[in-house]
Design an enzyme around this catalytic site. Structure first.
Site, PDB file in Angstrom:
ATOM      1  CB  SER A  72      -0.852   0.007   1.281  1.00  0.00           C
ATOM      2  OG  SER A  72      -1.457   1.272   1.470  1.00  0.00           O
ATOM      3  CE1 TYR A 116      -4.523  -2.057   4.939  1.00  0.00           C
ATOM      4  CE2 TYR A 116      -3.462   0.054   4.525  1.00  0.00           C
ATOM      5  CZ  TYR A 116      -4.062  -1.097   4.050  1.00  0.00           C
ATOM      6  OH  TYR A 116      -4.187  -1.300   2.692  1.00  0.00           O
TER       7      TYR A 116
END
Ligand code: BGC
Length: 265
Positions: free
Chosen positions: A153, A166
């Protein structure tokens, strides 16, 4: 079609791919793309089997081969048995792993339950480790070269409030991928991270359903729009193929320029 284009369309013929979280979003698009390029594909999923089965029938109808296998990637036993089933049904070891399964749920540090922290680290990071370990063992034992592509990401680089777990999983994925790329290079196994920005997938349902939130996110993207899952799948297909032979131990950002911090002057 030119000879080069034709070769590109079949560049994964004869390979055995496994895509975690392959039933929806970026995973689903990647399953379709790798299948269309000739790979036999294991569609890993958890929960409702319908979307995974749909992905399998789509590939079947297009003349490809796919199987759906349920497994929680954060569970060692389930991962080990998924890989042995894949080997039996596809007739050899997985030589293209796409670690795509990922989850997120916002909590400020001070409100973050340990259980939520563990869940995100478990799926996004431990899951990638467990699957990479099985894939690498299979390839090394059989002396087969291959590729491991991790869907990381922009948040392996951009800090994101309320998403500490995350960000920790994706930041962890960055150095972990570099490390195993070094370990696996002598076995001709490449490891690459693909770092998507904001993509039109179910994980971003909230943005898709709220135009004002979506507009705010699009402000953060120099290219001016959210990405499409196919744009990530195309990158994965190239990275996993022979033209990318010299690419390993690094991250390719596919984010419309988000990592250039458009509002920083
Ligand atoms: C997250 C998305 C987010 C995007 C950009 C991704 O990794 O899964 O929810 O929109 O990063 O912030």
């Amino acid at each position: 079609m030119t000879a080069e284009q034709h070769a590109a369309t079949r560049r994964h013929a004869g390979r055995r791919a496994l895509v975690t979280g392959g039933a929806t979003g970026i995973g689903r698009s990647t399953v379709g793309r790798l299948g269309a390029e000739g790979a036999a594909v294991v569609v890993n999923y958890i929960g409702d089997p319908a979307p995974a089965e749909e992905a399998v029938s789509e590939l079947d109808e297009a003349g490809g081969k796919a199987i759906a296998v349920q497994a929680d990637v954060s569970n060692e036993e389930q991962v080990v048995s998924m890989f042995s089933r894949a080997r039996e049904e596809l007739g050899g070891p997985i030589d293209l792993l796409v670690n795509n399964a990922g989850i997120e749920k916002p909590f400020l540090l001070v409100d973050m339950p340990l259980e939520e922290w563990n869940k995100v680290i478990g799926v996004n990071l431990t899951g990638a480790f467990l699957c990479a370990r099985e894939a690498a063992r299979g390839m090394i034992d059989a002396g087969v070269p291959g590729a491991i592509v991790n869907i990381s990401s922009v948040h392996e680089q951009i800090a994101w409030e309320q998403f500490g777990h995350y960000c920790a999983s994706k930041g962890g994925m960055k150095l972990w991928a570099g490390t195993i790329a070094k370990e696996l290079a002598p076995h001709k196994i490449r490891v690459v991270n693909v770092a998507p920005g904001a993509i039109l997938t179910p994980i971003n349902r909230d943005l898709i359903e709220h135009p004002e939130k979506r507009a705010e996110v699009e402000e953060e993207i120099p290219w001016g729009r959210m990405g499409k899952p196919e744009e990530i799948a195309a990158t994965v297909a190239w990275l996993a193929g022979p033209e990318a032979e010299y690419v390993t131990g690094t991250t390719i950002f596919v984010d419309g320029g988000m990592t250039q911090y458009p509002h920083f002057h």
